[in-house]
Scaffold this motif. Structure first.
Motif, PDB file in Angstrom:
ATOM      1  N   VAL B  97       1.738  16.674   3.352  1.00  0.00           N
ATOM      2  CA  VAL B  97       1.263  15.833   4.461  1.00  0.00           C
ATOM      3  C   VAL B  97       0.714  14.512   3.923  1.00  0.00           C
ATOM      4  CG1 VAL B  97      -0.363  15.689   6.400  1.00  0.00           C
ATOM      5  CG2 VAL B  97       0.787  17.834   5.912  1.00  0.00           C
ATOM      6  N   SER B  98       0.012  14.571   2.794  1.00  0.00           N
ATOM      7  CA  SER B  98      -0.531  13.337   2.202  1.00  0.00           C
ATOM      8  C   SER B  98       0.600  12.379   1.847  1.00  0.00           C
ATOM      9  CB  SER B  98      -1.337  13.651   0.943  1.00  0.00           C
ATOM     10  OG  SER B  98      -2.405  14.488   1.271  1.00  0.00           O
ATOM     11  N   THR B  99       1.673  12.913   1.292  1.00  0.00           N
ATOM     12  CA  THR B  99       2.821  12.064   0.939  1.00  0.00           C
ATOM     13  C   THR B  99       3.396  11.413   2.194  1.00  0.00           C
ATOM     14  OG1 THR B  99       3.325  13.648  -0.784  1.00  0.00           O
ATOM     15  CG2 THR B  99       5.023  12.037  -0.304  1.00  0.00           C
ATOM     16  N   VAL B 100       3.534  12.215   3.251  1.00  0.00           N
ATOM     17  CA  VAL B 100       4.066  11.674   4.515  1.00  0.00           C
ATOM     18  C   VAL B 100       3.139  10.585   5.052  1.00  0.00           C
ATOM     19  CG1 VAL B 100       4.594  12.245   6.924  1.00  0.00           C
ATOM     20  CG2 VAL B 100       5.314  13.783   5.092  1.00  0.00           C
ATOM     21  N   PHE B 101       1.829  10.848   4.979  1.00  0.00           N
ATOM     22  CA  PHE B 101       0.849   9.865   5.459  1.00  0.00           C
ATOM     23  C   PHE B 101       0.935   8.559   4.675  1.00  0.00           C
ATOM     24  CE2 PHE B 101      -2.741  12.353   7.775  1.00  0.00           C
ATOM     25  CZ  PHE B 101      -1.798  12.858   8.651  1.00  0.00           C
ATOM     26  N   PHE B 102       1.238   8.687   3.391  1.00  0.00           N
ATOM     27  CA  PHE B 102       1.215   7.494   2.544  1.00  0.00           C
ATOM     28  C   PHE B 102       2.482   6.648   2.688  1.00  0.00           C
ATOM     29  CE2 PHE B 102       1.143   5.236  -1.599  1.00  0.00           C
ATOM     30  CZ  PHE B 102      -0.120   4.660  -1.461  1.00  0.00           C
ATOM     31  N   MET B 103       3.551   7.282   3.153  1.00  0.00           N
ATOM     32  CA  MET B 103       4.845   6.580   3.190  1.00  0.00           C
ATOM     33  C   MET B 103       4.848   5.271   3.984  1.00  0.00           C
ATOM     34  SD  MET B 103       7.626   9.612   3.099  1.00  0.00           S
ATOM     35  CE  MET B 103       9.015   8.652   3.645  1.00  0.00           C
ATOM     36  N   PRO B 104       4.261   5.219   5.190  1.00  0.00           N
ATOM     37  CA  PRO B 104       4.282   3.945   5.913  1.00  0.00           C
ATOM     38  C   PRO B 104       3.668   2.802   5.123  1.00  0.00           C
ATOM     39  CG  PRO B 104       3.536   5.702   7.347  1.00  0.00           C
ATOM     40  CD  PRO B 104       3.610   6.279   5.977  1.00  0.00           C
ATOM     41  N   ASN B 105       2.678   3.159   4.279  1.00  0.00           N
ATOM     42  CA  ASN B 105       1.987   2.121   3.530  1.00  0.00           C
ATOM     43  C   ASN B 105       2.861   1.477   2.455  1.00  0.00           C
ATOM     44  OD1 ASN B 105      -0.600   1.355   1.476  1.00  0.00           O
ATOM     45  ND2 ASN B 105      -0.813   1.039   3.655  1.00  0.00           N
ATOM     46  N   VAL B 106       3.840   2.216   1.990  1.00  0.00           N
ATOM     47  CA  VAL B 106       4.715   1.648   0.955  1.00  0.00           C
ATOM     48  C   VAL B 106       6.036   1.159   1.548  1.00  0.00           C
ATOM     49  CG1 VAL B 106       3.739   2.891  -0.996  1.00  0.00           C
ATOM     50  CG2 VAL B 106       5.563   3.951   0.325  1.00  0.00           C
ATOM     51  N   THR B 107       6.133   1.232   2.873  1.00  0.00           N
ATOM     52  CA  THR B 107       7.349   0.725   3.514  1.00  0.00           C
ATOM     53  C   THR B 107       7.240  -0.788   3.636  1.00  0.00           C
ATOM     54  OG1 THR B 107       7.431   2.758   4.796  1.00  0.00           O
ATOM     55  CG2 THR B 107       8.847   0.978   5.545  1.00  0.00           C
ATOM     56  N   SER B 108       8.314  -1.466   3.320  1.00  0.00           N
ATOM     57  CA  SER B 108       8.315  -2.934   3.359  1.00  0.00           C
ATOM     58  C   SER B 108       7.928  -3.431   4.751  1.00  0.00           C
ATOM     59  CB  SER B 108       9.716  -3.440   3.007  1.00  0.00           C
ATOM     60  OG  SER B 108       9.943  -4.684   3.594  1.00  0.00           O
ATOM     61  N   VAL B 109       7.111  -4.455   4.762  1.00  0.00           N
ATOM     62  CA  VAL B 109       6.633  -5.000   6.030  1.00  0.00           C
ATOM     63  C   VAL B 109       7.797  -5.543   6.869  1.00  0.00           C
ATOM     64  CG1 VAL B 109       6.155  -7.333   5.178  1.00  0.00           C
ATOM     65  CG2 VAL B 109       4.779  -6.405   6.994  1.00  0.00           C
ATOM     66  N   VAL B 110       8.829  -6.005   6.202  1.00  0.00           N
ATOM     67  CA  VAL B 110       9.999  -6.528   6.923  1.00  0.00           C
ATOM     68  C   VAL B 110      10.715  -5.384   7.649  1.00  0.00           C
ATOM     69  CG1 VAL B 110      12.200  -7.732   6.675  1.00  0.00           C
ATOM     70  CG2 VAL B 110      10.263  -8.399   5.255  1.00  0.00           C
ATOM     71  N   VAL B 111      10.860  -4.272   6.938  1.00  0.00           N
ATOM     72  CA  VAL B 111      11.508  -3.103   7.552  1.00  0.00           C
ATOM     73  C   VAL B 111      10.687  -2.628   8.743  1.00  0.00           C
ATOM     74  CG1 VAL B 111      12.215  -0.717   7.144  1.00  0.00           C
ATOM     75  CG2 VAL B 111      12.576  -2.434   5.371  1.00  0.00           C
ATOM     76  N   VAL B 112       9.371  -2.581   8.550  1.00  0.00           N
ATOM     77  CA  VAL B 112       8.477  -2.143   9.637  1.00  0.00           C
ATOM     78  C   VAL B 112       8.675  -3.049  10.862  1.00  0.00           C
ATOM     79  CG1 VAL B 112       6.063  -1.883  10.343  1.00  0.00           C
ATOM     80  CG2 VAL B 112       6.779  -1.167   8.062  1.00  0.00           C
ATOM     81  N   GLY B 113       8.703  -4.353  10.621  1.00  0.00           N
ATOM     82  CA  GLY B 113       8.853  -5.313  11.713  1.00  0.00           C
ATOM     83  C   GLY B 113      10.166  -5.127  12.456  1.00  0.00           C
ATOM     84  N   ILE B 114      11.242  -4.981  11.696  1.00  0.00           N
ATOM     85  CA  ILE B 114      12.570  -4.845  12.320  1.00  0.00           C
ATOM     86  C   ILE B 114      12.647  -3.552  13.130  1.00  0.00           C
ATOM     87  CG2 ILE B 114      15.033  -4.499  11.842  1.00  0.00           C
ATOM     88  CD1 ILE B 114      14.646  -6.433   9.435  1.00  0.00           C
ATOM     89  N   VAL B 115      12.168  -2.465  12.519  1.00  0.00           N
ATOM     90  CA  VAL B 115      12.252  -1.170  13.209  1.00  0.00           C
ATOM     91  C   VAL B 115      11.400  -1.188  14.481  1.00  0.00           C
ATOM     92  CG1 VAL B 115      11.661   1.286  13.029  1.00  0.00           C
ATOM     93  CG2 VAL B 115      12.839   0.146  11.144  1.00  0.00           C
ATOM     94  N   PHE B 116      10.189  -1.722  14.387  1.00  0.00           N
ATOM     95  CA  PHE B 116       9.326  -1.732  15.574  1.00  0.00           C
ATOM     96  C   PHE B 116       9.828  -2.684  16.653  1.00  0.00           C
ATOM     97  CE2 PHE B 116       6.384   0.900  13.337  1.00  0.00           C
ATOM     98  CZ  PHE B 116       5.791   1.627  14.358  1.00  0.00           C
TER      99      PHE B 116
END
Lengths: 422, 289
Positions: B97-116
């Motif tokens: 669960v900790s690994t899953v929780f941490f994943m968004p934090n290491v996701t590129s901000v550009v990817v986050v922006g596009i996906v959202f």
């Protein structure tokens, strides 16, 4: 020993600095650096530079491709640092040109004298040079003609017995007729986010561009009327409005969009995104807003500019610019390679070939016939402020929280404030 | 002997040399720039313009809103998740669960922006489709990114997704640092779970909470990539400037409007505002006798 070493190092550093600032003369070995922001232009530059190198072995080229925003930002940084790491030639997208329209930020060489000397002004559609002009000087050579015409679904128009519109009034009437069949007249970027390119193209074609001939803000009654038409077409559901491009292609694939305003550089996007509709699309002149409006709009553009910080020989740079941007054979080759219809008169004829996707229609012939009508895309240093204010208030305008007059007053005031702060 | 004295300085010198060139020099140079006009003459006008600029006020108020949202939405959620992760029921799943929780934090901000952007868009956005399905069509499409009243919340949704996990891990590390004897002693004395949490866990989490709120404050004023990706390469920063944040405005002023001196002044005003807020935060988190 240590002193000698230090002296040698200092001398080497001085020599490097001195050489770094030296201007190279014609005939000497020189490397020209070109910055561009789009792969299609880079592909053309790769080809054309290799051709130039064959004729001029003393000249070599380095082509750097970077994202457009990054390129423009780097140019601002280059200028702020007094020209450090400046490219010799650079592609400037027309939207970004207004950033350079001040004494402090203009970092390109004026080309007027060279153009007049070599008779370039007669060879290129003049409206395409105005994009890169400031204070009566031209600063860039345009890649493409950028004529905006109307692509339309011939099969849908025939199926529903609707005439292909030639005027703006007919266009609105056709939109209403298609709406009865649950088909959108067009797909445009949501105007509650920002001004759609299509709206500016229509304003320019109507002679009602918001940048006046004298470079001042030009909000006329017709400007308001065209803007209201766009608002109503969107709010009444006759335009499919999108936030992300993919939405529109999906809607188009479902045969729900009847027309598409496209410049030459975007004409191929239909083929790329809805290939299954090959043969169903045709291209027609732009619906005229008024009797004296142009039957062609204009959108986009990129100019190749010469950096004033370049150490390369200016004549060599200019010679290459002519070779790449004005030479007839190379312009034709560019059209073959990357589908940019040339703004150079003598190259147009050879680019006029039937396009299979458009049912064998010769798009080049259509664009060539409209070349003289292509309106100018004017530039102003307050353009960014205008667009920012438009975007900021567009949602309220579209939602009816403010009316057209209030909307236009907000924009005009922002531009006035900008001008007062200069 | 002499060599031995020089060596430690040599070892730490790379950091200081880099800091001098890329940190201190630009900072000091920025101060000079902020007090100059285009001609290089001394002036206060840049600061006056910043203070009088309604768009700057809007950017600051947006950042405040985001900061409060982070503190009162993201942090309580993160604390709750940390408490859950610390429970003995989660013992075997904690690593995963900790690994899953941490994943968004290491996701590129550009990817986050596009996906959202795809999640939040009005037409066929994932969230709107879900709302439509759940409400049986009663909830019309919400203009998450276009409506100024929703745009602020939309950014908070993205912030929650991205930072909730890592903050819960910070809290978890804080909770695990609390000696278990304290809780055991409290329970022997008859303390309820709530009292144990209120009087033992929460006070002892103060140092980590201080750190996390500091990160929240700085992060709220530094939002940049998410907004830039959401609005794309356009002049729009949301209706009524609803997505105009200090760093976005500073960037636009510098690179799009090319008002370098004013942008430098704005940078220093933002820095002072941040200093004031963190000063208040430190005072609120001070150790009381």
């Amino acid at each position: 020993m240590r002193k000698k070493l230090a002296a040698a190092m200092a001398a080497a550093m001085m020599a490097t600095t001195a050489l770094g600032g030296m201007t190279v003369s014609a005939g000497e070995q020189q490397e020209i650096v070109i910055w561009t922001f789009v792969q299609t232009h880079a592909d053309y530059f790769e080809w054309v530079t290799s051709e130039y190198e064959k004729l001029h072995p003393e000249v070599t080229f380095t082509i750097e491709v970077m994202e457009n925003v990054a390129l423009q930002d780097r140019m601002i940084v280059v200028n702020s640092s007094g020209g450090e790491e400046s490219p010799d030639l650079v592609d400037i997208e027309q939207n970004a040109f207004s950033r350079y329209m001040t004494e402090e930020t203009m970092m390109f060489q004026p080309l007027n004298e060279l153009m007049e000397r070599d008779g370039i002004l007669d060879k290129i559609v003049e409206a395409r040079l105005q994009l890169y002009s400031w204070n009566d000087n031209y600063y860039g050579l345009e890649h493409a003609l950028c004529p905006v015409t109307m692509a339309y679904r011939q099969d849908l128009f025939e199926e529903y017995g609707i005439e292909v519109p030639t005027t703006w009034e007919e266009y609105k009437a056709a939109a209403a007729a298609f709406a009865e069949h649950d088909i959108y007249m067009g797909g445009v970027r949501d105007m509650s986010i920002e001004m759609p390119n299509e709206l500016r193209a229509l304003l320019i074609a109507s002679g009602e561009d918001y940048i006046g001939e004298d470079g001042t803000v030009n909000i006329t009654d017709d400007f308001k009327s065209v803007t209201e038409d766009y608002r109503d077409l969107q709010n009444d559901g006759m335009f499919y409005t999108y936030e992300t491009d993919e939405e529109m292609w999906a809607m188009m694939a479902e045969n729900k969009i009847a027309t598409y305003f496209a410049a030459d550089w975007a004409a191929g996007w239909l083929r790329d995104n809805v290939p299954e509709q090959s043969g169903k699309w045709k291209m027609a002149p732009y619906p005229k807003y008024k009797e004296d409006s142009s039957a062609v709009g204009v959108s986009g553009g990129t100019g190749l500019c010469m950096s004033k910080y370049s150490n390369a020989d200016q004549e060599t740079l200019w010679d290459f610019m002519k070779f790449a941007m004005v030479d007839k054979d190379n312009c034709v080759k560019r059209y073959e390679l990357v589908s940019l219809y040339p703004p150079v008169y003598e190259a147009m004829e050879e680019c006029n070939t039937p396009i299979e996707y458009y049912g064998g229609q010769n798009l080049g012939e259509l664009w060539q016939s409209l070349a003289e009508e292509i309106p100018a895309q004017r530039q102003a240093d307050w353009k960014t402020t205008f667009m920012e204010t438009f975007s900021m208030n567009a949602f309220d305008y579209m939602e009816g929280n403010i009316d057209t007059d209030e909307f236009c007053v907000l924009i005009t005031e922002a531009v006035d404030d900008f001008n007062a702060s200069k | 002997m002499k060599k031995r004295k020089i060596m430690p300085y040599l070892f730490i010198s790379p950091f200081f040399i880099l800091y001098l060139i890329f940190g201190l020099y630009p900072a000091v140079s920025g101060v000079f720039l902020s007090f100059q006009d285009k001609a290089g003459q001394f002036t206060f006008a840049n600061y006056q313009n910043v203070f009088a600029d309604a768009r700057f006020h809007k950017a600051i108020s947006n950042a405040f809103f985001y900061m409060l949202g982070s503190m009162f939405i993201i942090l309580p959620l993160a604390l709750g998740a940390a408490l859950m992760l610390n429970s003995r029921y989660m013992e075997r799943k904690r690593g995963f669960v900790s690994t899953v929780f941490f994943m968004p934090n290491v996701t590129s901000v550009v990817v986050v922006g596009i996906v959202f952007k795809l999640v939040l868009r009005t037409n066929n956005g994932l969230l709107n489709i879900m709302l439509d399905t759940v409400s049986g069509g009663r909830l019309g499409p919400i203009k998450f990114l276009k409506d100024p009243d929703w745009a602020l919340f939309s950014l908070l949704i993205i912030g929650t997704w991205k930072f909730f996990g890592v903050n819960s891990l910070y809290f978890l590390s804080g909770i695990q640092g609390i000696p278990s004897e304290l809780g055991e002693a409290a329970r022997i004395d008859g303390a309820s779970r709530w009292k144990e949490f209120r009087y033992i866990t929460l006070p002892l989490l103060k140092p980590i909470a201080k750190f996390i709120t500091f990160i929240c404050i700085v992060g709220s004023f530094s939002i940049f990539g998410e907004v830039l990706t959401l609005v794309g390469n356009s002049n729009a920063v949301g209706a009524r400037d609803s997505m105009l944040y200090p760093m976005v405005y500073l960037y636009n002023l510098m690179f799009k409007n090319v008002k370098m001196n004013q942008a430098a002044a704005m940078g220093y005003v933002i820095a002072v505002i941040l200093l004031l807020i963190t000063g208040v935060q430190r005072w609120l988190f001070r150790d009381k006798e």
